[in-house]
Every structure is written in structure tokens, then in C-alpha cells.
Design a protein around this motif. Structure first.
Motif, PDB file in Angstrom:
ATOM      1  N   LYS A   2      -3.898  42.600 -32.615  1.00 43.05           N
ATOM      2  CA  LYS A   2      -2.941  41.842 -33.415  1.00 43.05           C
ATOM      3  C   LYS A   2      -3.121  42.115 -34.904  1.00 43.05           C
ATOM      4  N   ARG A  80       8.042  48.118 -26.116  1.00 40.42           N
ATOM      5  CA  ARG A  80       6.967  48.643 -25.283  1.00 40.42           C
ATOM      6  C   ARG A  80       7.344  48.473 -23.814  1.00 40.42           C
ATOM      7  N   GLY A  82       5.882  46.926 -20.378  1.00 39.44           N
ATOM      8  CA  GLY A  82       4.889  45.944 -19.984  1.00 39.44           C
ATOM      9  C   GLY A  82       4.053  46.382 -18.795  1.00 39.44           C
ATOM     10  N   ASP A 153       2.958  39.593 -17.499  1.00 38.50           N
ATOM     11  CA  ASP A 153       2.497  40.581 -18.483  1.00 38.50           C
ATOM     12  C   ASP A 153       1.608  39.891 -19.507  1.00 38.50           C
ATOM     13  N   ILE A 155       0.379  40.715 -22.467  1.00 40.44           N
ATOM     14  CA  ILE A 155       0.782  40.776 -23.878  1.00 40.44           C
ATOM     15  C   ILE A 155       1.949  39.823 -24.123  1.00 40.44           C
ATOM     16  N   THR A 158       0.707  36.351 -24.692  1.00 35.05           N
ATOM     17  CA  THR A 158       0.165  36.152 -26.034  1.00 35.05           C
ATOM     18  C   THR A 158       1.276  36.132 -27.077  1.00 35.05           C
ATOM     19  N   ASP A 159       2.265  37.008 -26.916  1.00 38.22           N
ATOM     20  CA  ASP A 159       3.402  36.998 -27.834  1.00 38.22           C
ATOM     21  C   ASP A 159       4.085  35.636 -27.813  1.00 38.22           C
ATOM     22  N   ASN A 163       1.744  35.304 -31.078  1.00 37.75           N
ATOM     23  CA  ASN A 163       1.762  36.572 -31.785  1.00 37.75           C
ATOM     24  C   ASN A 163       3.161  36.968 -32.267  1.00 37.75           C
TER      25      ASN A 163
END
Length: 535
Positions: A2, A80, A82, A153, A155, A158-159, A163
Motif C-alpha cells: 500500500k 488488475r 484478481g 479476493d 486485495i 483490503t481495498d 485502501n
């Protein structure tokens, strides 16, 4: 990862800063909205549209004010693939008004996010924050689609937790600086539900980003708390629901509209006048000691009373979820009369209105989706809200709750050091996040910070209001105006102006800073806020 990503974004902005400044003065004009799309940076794409004043309403709005002239910017970044094989990006919308007041507003999301809502600031009643001159941004929180499938996923999890919001806030501020050739003078955040959680998250993880924050009905421990309560309530109601033609319980009929109206009348009869006037609002909830057992039938069930099983289910629900050892898993709930009004969303969250055993309550189709998709780790699509085990299953929520929930930090040291101002607003008839949870947080905040708490944080409870808005309440609330006055003029809000909408049109009330409440002075029109005082 991050920190590296943010350093890269900041480096890119610094590298192109000189180039953009050359034409910055031109970009400060809305005639160059189309040219602003060329502000494309590596890893980011922008589309712009110049919107003429008084030409359109926000998508989906069929009434209300037209929008002022502005430049609408839609962007994508961090595209991106995943871990689940699906494409992801962080999407956002930024609206830049021609007549800018120098302020930036981040508009919080809600639900599972996954959609980019119109960046107009709809919670800035009356009207829109955009129309009041704010530059406004929204985001999909780093995934596309309103279901909780993104929880597969890591990420995206967290997003969604923090994030994506970090990146969107930084990016929006930089784009505002480029468009107007100056940074925003003041930055604000307002959000409800999931957006309220995001509001609290910013004061804790990124305390320097915003000068003023409004957290409405925040989902502060939804990933290990309110979702457990949703399972608790659903199971309590399902257990007493009458069976349909197929022999299966019909959740929506556990309490019919007449039953809810009985509860409403019982609470009003016992507690309405405790604030000085019988007006359909229980403004002094601390003094209300109504026991739903008073409505229990003495004989056969009829329209004038509740069956013993119904009384038992309601008492179980309003006491709050517990494990088999009697340890609380969530909070109790205030028995506000708003829950029984047809304009409140209590029924649709707890019961739904499906005439069959296939329930459509929001607890079943929304909360269960989030429970399965990203509140338990690993995700488990077989986990039923009807079968949630209150001893075993809460442990499955630990791995995600620590990065998502926002109920623990009651110091807010960084936010205080910045001089930030924080307002909480919560409906007393909210059916998904208990106002008792909000009061508990504010009491812990006060215990930690003592008398100085009022210098940076205040709580305003809204009698009768459901989740975020609506119900038998004065639910049109100018919290943003009060927050701006607090941040920029040092005028701490003793009360916030509020007015009625569908149920009480024309009614005005002061929403008093907790623990005070609005009390009728004893004379004058009880529909007018000027005839009430905070006590």
C-alpha cells in the motif's frame, strides 16, 4: 504494498505537476472540462463531461433540484486481475462545480459498495452539496458489483476496508488542485451506514485527510456484531412465523403490520409525553421504560394484543444477541415507536414482505450475502443466516473484523491533533445498527477524553428515524451546514436543525447534542423548533 503504491502516485503527481500548472489557469474554467480528461496519469484513466446548469438531475432522481453547472470526471485506477480470476479496478466519480466554494466533500458509500454513486452529496440536506459549491467525490471501493463476491479476493477485501478510500481521497484532492489551480481550503466527509464506517475509518487510519467528518448510523462493528444481530433476529422471528401452504415458516408474517402498530401505540402511550408534548416522537429515550410484555394477550390472540411467542421474540431481539453462556454478541436496542410506522424500514430489514417462505428481508438477502462473502474467512457460501451458530461462528469473523471494524479506537489522537471535528448522527428506530451501540461508543469516547470530548466530537440522536433516513421523524438534517460552521467559524453545534419529510411535513426540531434532548417549552406551535429547548 500500500505504501509503495501511494508513493508511486505521489511521485507521478509531483513529476507532472509542473507541466499541468502551465495550463492550470485555463483548466480552472469549465469550458476546458473536456481537455481535463488529458490529465491521464500512468495507471489511471479519466473521462470528463461538461454538465450545463439546470439541465439535469442526478441519475435516478425524478424530482428535486436540478444540478448546477459542473465538470463530471469519471476515473479508473489500479486495474488488475484478481486472485478469483475476475478483473478489478478502483472506480471513482468527481464533480467539480463551476462556482466552487473552495471545499471538498468525500461522499461515503454503503451496502457492499461496488457501484460508483452520483457524486452530488445527497446527505447535505437541504439539496445537494454540489449545488452548494462543494467539489464531491464517490468511489466503488475497489470492486465492481453490489454483491459480496469480491470477498473471495484478498486485495479487494483490503481495498473495500480502507485502501481504495485512501487512494481516492489523495487522488481527488490532487485533481481538484489541478482543475482549480489551488487546493481545497477545507475537506469534509459525510456518509451513512457503510459510509458512516468509512467516516470513522478516516478519523482513525488517515486522521489528517479531513477537517470535518459526519458519521451517520456507522457500521462500526458490522463484520462481527450487527451481522450476528441480524442472524439472531432472523432466527427469533423465523421460529414464531406461521407456516405457509408448503409447511415452511413465512418470515414476513411473524409480526403483521397491525402487530407493529400495537407496539408503536404502546410505546407512544407510555413515553411520548415525557418530552413535554405528545407529538408522535419519543425524544427522551433514556426516560422510556416501556415493557412490550404489557401488550401480551390474556386469552386468545386478537388484533388488540400480541401472542406470547411474539412478545418473547421481541424481548429476545431488543435485549440483543448472546451466546449460550449469556455473553453479549451485540447491543440492546431502544424500543422507539418509529419501528411500528409503515414509513419506517424496520419491516423490510427484519421481516420483509414476501408472502412465501422465500424471505426477502434485507437481513436475509443483504446481510447473509456479506456474512458469506467477506465477513467470514475463508468465504463460505454454504453458511445460512438461519443456521448461524452463536457459539462457533463468531470466531470465523475475527480475521476480517480487525481490519474492517472501527469501534475500538476511542482516543482519535491524530484526528484531535489535527483539530478535526466529528459529528455522529443516528436514528433511534434504526433496524440494522442499534443506537445503543452508538451511545456506547460515544460514552467510551467521553470516558477516554473527558471534558475535551465536546471540543471535537458530538452525537445527535434522531427520534423515529430509521436507517440513515425516513420514518416518522424529522429526518431532513442539515448536518453539513453545522459541521462547516464548527470547522470554519468555531461554532460548536449545541443542536442541529432538522425538519420532517413524508410523515411530518413542515415540522422542525432541534436535534440536541447527546445526552440532551429536545423538550417542548410548554407554549407555542409544537411544530416549530423555536418552541423547543435542549435539556
Amino acid at each position: 504494498m500500500k505504501d509503495n503504491a501511494m508513493q508511486q502516485i505521489n511521485h507521478i503527481f509531483a513529476a507532472v505537476g509542473t507541466l499541468l500548472t502551465v495550463s492550470g489557469a485555463a483548466w480552472a474554467q469549465t469550458s476546458d472540462c473536456a481537455a481535463f480528461a488529458a490529465t491521464t496519469l500512468p495507471g489511471m484513466s479519466l473521462k470528463t463531461e461538461a454538465v450545463a446548469g439546470d439541465s439535469t438531475r442526478p441519475p435516478g432522481a425524478t424530482a428535486g433540484p436540478m444540478l448546477v453547472a459542473h465538470c463530471k470526471v469519471n476515473g479508473k485506477m489500479a486495474e488488475r486481475m484478481g486472485q478469483d480470476g475476475k478483473p478489478y479496478h478502483i472506480g471513482f466519480e468527481l464533480r467539480l462545480p463551476t462556482a466552487w466554494n473552495g471545499r471538498f466533500l468525500y461522499q461515503g458509500g454503503g451496502g457492499n459498495d461496488g457501484v460508483v454513486r452520483p457524486a452530488v452529496g445527497p446527505q447535505a440536506a437541504p439539496g445537494y452539496a454540489l449545488n452548494r459549491g462543494f467539489a464531491v467525490v464517490t468511489t466503488d471501493a475497489g470492486h465492481q458489483g453490489p454483491t459480496a463476491d469480491f470477498g473471495f479476493d484478498p486485495i479487494a477485501r483490503t481495498d473495500n476496508a480502507y485502501n481504495a478510500h485512501d487512494k481516492v481521497a489523495v487522488t481527488a484532492k490532487e485533481l481538484i488542485r489541478q482543475f482549480y489551480s489551488k487546493p481545497a481550503d477545507k475537506s469534509y466527509f459525510i456518509g451513512c451506514s457503510g459510509g458512516g464506517r468509512q467516516a470513522m475509518m478516516f478519523t482513525q487510519r488517515f486522521p489528517s485527510y479531513f477537517d470535518g467528518v459526519i458519521a451517520m448510523a456507522p457500521a462500526m462493528r458490522v463484520s462481527k456484531g450487527a451481522t450476528i444481530a441480524a442472524a439472531w433476529d432472523t432466527q427469533a422471528l423465523h421460529a414464531i412465523a406461521p407456516k405457509g401452504a408448503d409447511g415452511q415458516p413465512v418470515l414476513s408474517q411473524a409480526l403483521n403490520d397491525g402487530d407493529l402498530a400495537l407496539v408503536r401505540k404502546g410505546v407512544l402511550d407510555a413515553c411520548d409525553a415525557q418530552d413535554g408534548v405528545a407529538d408522535g416522537l419519543v425524544s427522551n429515550p433514556a426516560a422510556c421504560k416501556f415493557d412490550v410484555a404489557a401488550l401480551q394477550c390474556k386469552g386468545a390472540k386478537d388484533d388488540s394484543c400480541l401472542a406470547p411467542a411474539q412478545v418473547g421474540a421481541l424481548k429476545k431481539m431488543f435485549t440483543g444477541a448472546k451466546n449460550s453462556a449469556g455473553q453479549p454478541l451485540y447491543f440492546s436496542w431502544p424500543l422507539d415507536p418509529g419501528m411500528g410506522h409503515p414509513q419506517n424500514d424496520w419491516r423490510m430489514w427484519k421481516l420483509g414482505n414476501s408472502p412465501t417462505a422465500k424471505a426477502n428481508s434485507r437481513h436475509v438477502f443483504l446481510m447473509q450475502d456479506a456474512l458469506q462473502g467477506y465477513f467470514v474467512t475463508p468465504p463460505d457460501r454454504s453458511l445460512s443466516i438461519y443456521k448461524f451458530d452463536f457459539d462457533r461462528d463468531p470466531q470465523r469473523m475475527d480475521a476480517h473484523s480487525w481490519i474492517f471494524n472501527t469501534d475500538s479506537d476511542v482516543k482519535l489522537a491524530g484526528f484531535q491533533a489535527k483539530g478535526g471535528k466529528l459529528m455522529f448522527i443516528h436514528g433511534l428506530a434504526d433496524p440494522i445498527f442499534s443506537a445503543d451501540e452508538m451511545v456506547d461508543y460515544y460514552q467510551r469516547l467521553t470516558a477516554q477524553n473527558g471534558p475535551k470530548t465536546n471540543a471535537f466530537a458530538r452525537l445527535f440522536l434522531v427520534p423515529g428515524m430509521g436507517h440513515c433516513a425516513g420514518g416518522a421523524a424529522t429526518d431532513s438534517i442539515d448536518g453539513l451546514g453545522s459541521l462547516v460552521d464548527w470547522v470554519e467559524k468555531g461554532q460548536a453545534p449545541q443542536s442541529v436543525p432538522a425538519s420532517g419529510t413524508a410523515v411530518y411535513p413542515g415540522r422542525t426540531r432541534p436535534l440536541c447534542a447527546y445526552p440532551q434532548y429536545a423538550h417542548y417549552k410548554g407554549s407555542g406551535n409544537p411544530e416549530d423548533a423555536s418552541n423547543f429547548s435542549c435539556r
